[in-house]
Design a protein around this motif. Structure first.
Motif, short mmCIF file in Angstrom:
data_model
loop_
_atom_site.label_atom_id
_atom_site.label_comp_id
_atom_site.label_asym_id
_atom_site.label_seq_id
_atom_site.Cartn_x
_atom_site.Cartn_y
_atom_site.Cartn_z
N LEU A 324 33.95 33.97 38.56
CA LEU A 324 32.54 33.95 38.97
C LEU A 324 32.45 34.57 40.36
CD1 LEU A 324 29.60 33.12 38.57
CD2 LEU A 324 30.19 30.83 39.41
N GLU A 325 31.71 35.68 40.46
CA GLU A 325 31.65 36.43 41.72
C GLU A 325 30.29 37.12 41.82
OE1 GLU A 325 31.91 37.97 45.08
OE2 GLU A 325 33.78 36.95 44.49
N SER A 326 29.70 37.08 43.03
CA SER A 326 28.38 37.68 43.23
C SER A 326 28.46 39.15 43.62
CB SER A 326 27.61 36.91 44.31
OG SER A 326 28.32 36.96 45.55
N SER A 327 29.62 39.61 44.11
CA SER A 327 29.79 41.01 44.51
C SER A 327 30.34 41.82 43.34
CB SER A 327 30.74 41.11 45.71
OG SER A 327 31.14 42.45 45.94
N GLU A 328 29.58 42.81 42.89
CA GLU A 328 30.03 43.62 41.75
C GLU A 328 31.32 44.38 42.05
OE1 GLU A 328 28.16 46.93 38.68
OE2 GLU A 328 27.70 47.02 40.82
N PRO A 329 31.45 45.08 43.21
CA PRO A 329 32.72 45.78 43.49
C PRO A 329 33.92 44.84 43.53
CG PRO A 329 30.98 46.53 44.98
CD PRO A 329 30.45 45.34 44.27
N SER A 330 33.73 43.66 44.14
CA SER A 330 34.85 42.71 44.23
C SER A 330 35.24 42.19 42.86
CB SER A 330 34.48 41.55 45.15
OG SER A 330 34.22 42.00 46.46
N LEU A 331 34.23 41.89 42.01
CA LEU A 331 34.52 41.40 40.67
C LEU A 331 35.23 42.46 39.84
CD1 LEU A 331 34.25 39.13 38.59
CD2 LEU A 331 32.02 40.07 37.97
N TYR A 332 34.77 43.71 39.95
CA TYR A 332 35.41 44.80 39.21
C TYR A 332 36.87 44.96 39.64
CZ TYR A 332 36.61 49.53 37.75
OH TYR A 332 37.25 50.63 37.22
N ALA A 333 37.10 44.90 40.96
CA ALA A 333 38.46 45.11 41.48
C ALA A 333 39.42 44.02 40.99
CB ALA A 333 38.44 45.16 43.01
#
Length: 638
Positions: A324-333
């Motif tokens: 569960l993550e609100s930042s799309e770049p961080s979640l993708y990485a």
């Protein structure tokens, strides 16, 4: 001829020799063996009969001299004597040569017996075997050393190094560097007096103190003790830095044994390797059983702690891991990284959204049947939260309340909150918001304990883990100092006397995982952090580890200057891990439990409702007033 021209021609000759075609090298070896075989036969007769041309040699030698060539060379070729790379010849080659030559001598003897040819004395066969093995072995080792020396000459510029550590790792490193051909090993250094005045491959082993005498002959020191405790590593590096010689080290034991790195994969000594204490090893019984075949959710999965939690959780074989993550770049990485090492038995679900969204969190927990939650989602940068207090409160407190409510409603077995030492007697909004998040977890645990438990109905266990500063995490001084050093400085320091406790990211993640097993309800867990580190000392050491010098009043021509800018709003000179409770021991010798002051749910929930209403309309004055009432330690510091 001028010295410059002589050096130029010698380098050209070396380069041509190194580039000698492989087929030509094999032909050279065959030609050498063609000379050595008859020479060995003749010497075996001479040594045995004490005469260079004894009548026995004149009779038996007539058939032996051509036979050694007709039998020996094809046998050598058929058994792979000319397939090996000469520059990598080692001790195993001698054993193979001994076996190959033993077979060769037996074939010759059998041929002579079957054809009833004149035979030499029986002992001369043993001499022939010894001579053949000695000659062919010496030639190959000599050619190997010649090739390596020519390769070294062709490198033009060799790095002169001293290897610190004369153990197995040091010997392996020396062998690898010798094959690479671009390092000249001047000496070994070791603290053990029993090794002094001895050698490894003719390279002397000396005490470290001699480095001050030979520092003009050494360009680098290579630290080759992979299992060295950090306290010892710190001492050794500090001593070496006084000599102003760059220090590199070999990979860790884990990297070497797992095959992730080679012995000669040298790297600079990182500040994480010099933490003031040794890392605290986890207790295996506290890591594995609790998460095997379990549905786990990590909030803030793209952050530095959250992503490390996900990596370690994967190794414990959960059934499902939810990110569960609100930042799309961080979640993708983090999803991309984890899918590359995902076991076949584990399902991975990325969820893009905020942990403060009640509908999303409830749907995620209930829809996937989440059993364990690690709540790592938070705003933690002190200056940013100080400048945006309402956003910090809404995220840090709001997300924790939402996650706790969803956990109870969905029957989550355990929930662990990642907290911070800044929550102890906080002097900034970030710390106060994290203390408020702790109060939410404590009240949730207390409220649940007062409700009669239905048969077969799971009850959520709540726990909190307080960290010191995590080396290398987002917002840590270490990456900031690295960027400032790379930019040529200056390093900005808020106060020369500021001190902090430090731990590594893997340690922080392991502490959280073990807390999930140790939790009983409303517990606060903390790690024995060892001695605090003065941030100014940390900055100075990072400058020296970068091979640069400090610019100050004593050294005005140095490379990097340290500038003190003054304490930031809400910043303390030192941090604490406990408010007023006393810590208790746990099953882990260096993890402690505390049960601190809390607010009863009937008093806390109405005030949090008022706080959430104030946050919705962006009423800063009212929000901070409620915060100061709920976290009076913060109020006193204002």
């Amino acid at each position: 001829m001028k010295p410059e021209l002589s050096l130029f021609y010698s380098l050209e000759v070396a380069e041509r020799a190194v580039r000698f075609p492989p087929k030509a090298r094999r032909l050279l070896l065959i030609g050498i063996d063609a000379l050595l075989l008859p020479l060995a036969v003749w010497l075996s007769f001479w040594l045995r009969l004490a005469h260079p041309f004894h009548p026995n040699f004149q009779s038996a030698g007539l058939w032996l001299l051509p036979a050694v060539l007709l039998v020996g060379l094809p046998l050598y070729a058929f058994t792979g004597q000319y397939k090996g790379l000469t520059r990598y010849v080692g001790s195993r080659v001698v054993y193979r040569l001994a076996g190959r030559n033993g077979l060769f001598v037996l074939l010759l003897a059998a041929t002579g017996l079957m054809l009833r040819l004149p035979m030499p004395p029986r002992s001369s066969w043993i001499l022939l075997w010894l001579l053949l093995t000695g000659f062919t072995g010496v030639v190959r080792f000599a050619l190997r050393d010649l090739l390596l020396s020519l390769r070294s000459v062709s490198q033009r510029q060799m790095m002169r190094v001293a290897i610190y550590g004369a153990g197995e790792a040091g010997a392996q490193l020396a062998a690898a560097l010798r094959l690479a051909g671009n390092h000249q090993i001047i000496t070994f250094l070791d603290d053990a007096p029993s090794l002094w005045r001895r050698t490894i491959n003719d390279i002397p082993i000396r005490p470290p103190q001699v480095l001050s005498e030979i520092q003009d002959q050494v360009d680098q020191v290579l630290l080759a003790i992979p299992s060295l405790p950090r306290s010892e590593r710190r001492r050794i590096v500090a001593e070496l830095q006084r000599q102003a010689i760059p220090v590199l080290q070999i990979p860790s034991v884990d990297d070497l044994t797992s095959g992730r790195a080679r012995i000669d994969a040298l790297r600079p000594v990182a500040i994480e390797d010099l933490l003031g204490r040794d890392p605290v090893p986890p207790v295996p019984e506290l890591l594995g059983p609790g998460l095997r075949d379990v549905v786990v959710c990590v909030t803030g999965a793209g952050g530095s702690i959250g992503s490390e939690l996900c990596r370690q959780i994967l190794q414990l074989s959960p059934r499902v891991l939810i990110l569960l993550e609100s930042s799309e770049p961080s979640l993708y990485a983090v999803e991309t990284e984890l899918r590359q090492q995902l076991p076949a038995s584990v399902e991975l679900f990325p969820v893009l959204g905020s942990a403060a969204d009640p509908a999303l969190v409830q749907r995620t927990f209930a829809g996937h049947g989440v059993q364990t939650v690690f709540h790592a989602a938070a705003y933690k940068h002190v200056p940013l939260v100080e400048a945006n207090p309402l956003a910090g409160l809404a995220n840090n407190m709001g997300s924790t309340r939402v996650v706790c409510q969803a956990a109870v409603a969905s029957g989550v077995t355990e929930l662990v909150l990642n907290s911070t030492d800044k929550a102890v007697r906080p002097t900034n909004v970030m710390g106060a918001s994290k203390r408020l998040a702790e109060l939410v977890v404590q009240a949730s645990a207390l409220e649940l304990s007062q409700i009669p438990q239905s048969a077969g109905q799971p009850r959520t266990r709540f726990a909190m883990v307080r960290f010191g500063n995590v080396l290398g995490s987002s917002g840590s001084v270490v990456p900031l100092f690295r960027k400032q050093i790379a930019a040529g400085g200056p390093i900005t320091l808020t106060h020369p006397e500021i001190i902090r406790y430090f731990m590594t990211i893997p340690e922080a993640a392991q502490l959280v995982l073990q807390a999930a097993t140790l939790a009983e309800g409303g517990d606060v867990f903390l790690l024995d952090m060892g001695e605090p580190v003065r941030i100014k000392d940390l900055a100075e050491q990072m400058v020296r580890l970068s091979g640069l010098s400090l610019r100050n009043a004593h050294n005005p021509n140095g490379d990097i200057e340290i500038v003190c800018t003054g304490l930031r709003p809400g910043e303390k000179l030192y941090e604490e891990l406990l408010i007023e409770a006393e810590s208790q021991t746990t099953d882990h010798p260096l993890i402690f439990r505390a049960t601190e002051r809390s607010i009863h749910p009937r008093d806390l929930w109405p005030r949090l409702d008022q706080l959430e209403e104030a946050l919705k309309i962006q009423n800063k004055e009212k929000s901070l007033e409620i915060l100061s009432e709920l976290v009076p330690e913060w109020k006193k510091a204002q």
